[in-house]
Scaffold this motif. Structure first.
Motif, PDB file in Angstrom:
ATOM      1  N   SER A  11       0.847  -1.197   0.000  1.00  0.00           N
ATOM      2  CA  SER A  11       0.000   0.000   0.000  1.00  0.00           C
ATOM      3  C   SER A  11       0.879   1.241   0.000  1.00  0.00           C
ATOM      4  O   SER A  11       1.046   1.912   1.022  1.00  0.00           O
ATOM      5  CB  SER A  11      -0.914  -0.001   1.234  1.00  0.00           C
ATOM      6  N   ARG A  14       0.448   4.200  -1.037  1.00  0.00           N
ATOM      7  CA  ARG A  14      -0.215   5.450  -0.637  1.00  0.00           C
ATOM      8  C   ARG A  14      -0.205   5.590   0.883  1.00  0.00           C
ATOM      9  O   ARG A  14       0.073   6.656   1.421  1.00  0.00           O
ATOM     10  CB  ARG A  14      -1.651   5.463  -1.161  1.00  0.00           C
ATOM     11  N   ARG A  15      -0.497   4.499   1.576  1.00  0.00           N
ATOM     12  CA  ARG A  15      -0.498   4.537   3.040  1.00  0.00           C
ATOM     13  C   ARG A  15       0.908   4.795   3.573  1.00  0.00           C
ATOM     14  O   ARG A  15       1.089   5.568   4.525  1.00  0.00           O
ATOM     15  CB  ARG A  15      -1.056   3.224   3.587  1.00  0.00           C
ATOM     16  N   THR A  36       3.245   6.446   2.056  1.00  0.00           N
ATOM     17  CA  THR A  36       3.560   7.849   1.769  1.00  0.00           C
ATOM     18  C   THR A  36       2.997   8.747   2.864  1.00  0.00           C
ATOM     19  O   THR A  36       3.675   9.667   3.346  1.00  0.00           O
ATOM     20  CB  THR A  36       2.988   8.252   0.406  1.00  0.00           C
TER      21      THR A  36
END
Length: 302
Positions: free
Chosen positions: A260, A262-263, A265
């Motif tokens: 993941s 995005r998580r 980041t």
């Protein structure tokens, strides 16, 4: 509150110990709130001083025997709990979330009995159970080797939704870290209990009820998780241990969320925020405390 070390002493037995109770709410779960407050008012063998803190809300329609404290704005969970603790009095202090309850009418008296039997204890967290029978999250058992959730042990973090402390310990540790707003204030509280010369304890034979939910579903949780990890290190650890603690948890998050990006980041952006932002007044734990925690099974580096 004046921070300091709590002198170990035997807790005198009383037939009806006085318990100060703080329930924090934003008014979004009225049925759960009433259930929790009524479970407190049903406690046997204790005298109670109960306040319901409205975090940005004026609590109404409370059960008889519960005072209301309205905060004009949402100051965050730990600061809201601190506000409630400032207006109640008792030999012990019990914090209960507005979606939690205690099923046994002797819960508080049983918790007090643990302190009376072992003066080295400075905080007790019960075993948490979803009353609907849903699977209980592993994080509710605050130790690395989860094992049997009914097994009691010393711990170095706590699930914050239901905890009991002697009032003298609460005053010595300085309360919850109001700066955190949300997430990880229970780690700091446990650390500071250890630094006050006491032990934080997970009591597998005491039970609190709470619905099983996943806080990590919110991006805001991920950001605050990271920011507050860094703040924990800056507020509590000697400088040489800070990069070890933060680096260890960064590695844990990469292993958890490598699929993941995005998580991840969001998490690393939160960690950078934790380095750059004001974390409040540090209160560094001593090396003797670090040694005690290490001997008890978990040095404060993960």
């Amino acid at each position: 509150m004046t921070p300091g070390t709590v002198r170990r002493r035997a807790v005198p037995h009383t037939d009806r110990p006085r318990i100060a109770v703080v329930s924090l709410t934003q008014g979004t779960r009225p049925d759960d709130l009433r259930r929790g407050l009524e479970s407190v008012l049903a406690q046997e063998g204790v005298d109670l001083d109960v306040v319901c803190v409205g975090n940005g809300w004026d609590p109404v329609d409370l059960p008889e025997g519960v005072r209301a404290l309205a905060l004009p704005e949402n100051v965050g969970i730990p600061a809201g709990r601190n506000a409630g603790a400032a207006v109640v009095d008792g030999a012990y202090l019990f914090f209960l979330d507005d979606d939690a309850s205690v099923p046994s009418p002797t819960f508080l008296r049983d918790a007090v009995a643990l302190f009376e039997a072992d003066p080295s204890l400075g905080l007790v967290q019960p075993r948490v159970v979803d009353p609907t029978g849903a699977a209980n999250p592993r994080r509710w058992v605050p130790r690395i080797r989860k094992g049997d959730p009914e097994q009691s042990s010393a711990v170095f973090s706590v699930w914050e939704g239901a905890v009991v402390l002697p009032m003298d310990v609460w005053r010595a540790v300085g309360g919850w870290g109001g700066e955190y707003f949300y997430a990880h204030e229970g780690i700091e509280l446990a650390w500071r209990v250890w630094d006050a010369g006491r032990r934080a304890w997970y009591a597998g034979d005491l039970v609190a009820h709470h619905p099983a939910i996943d806080p990590a579903r919110h991006a805001e949780y991920v950001r605050l998780n990271a920011r507050n990890r860094v703040w924990l290190a800056r507020r509590n650890l000697p400088p040489v241990l800070r990069p070890v603690y933060v680096g260890a948890w960064a590695g844990v998050q990469v292993l958890r969320w490598w699929r993941s990006p995005r998580r991840l980041t969001v998490w690393f952006a939160g960690a950078r925020e934790g380095q750059r932002s004001d974390c409040g007044q540090p209160r560094l734990m001593g090396w003797l405390t670090i040694g005690r925690m290490a001997l008890a099974g978990r040095p404060p580096v993960i």
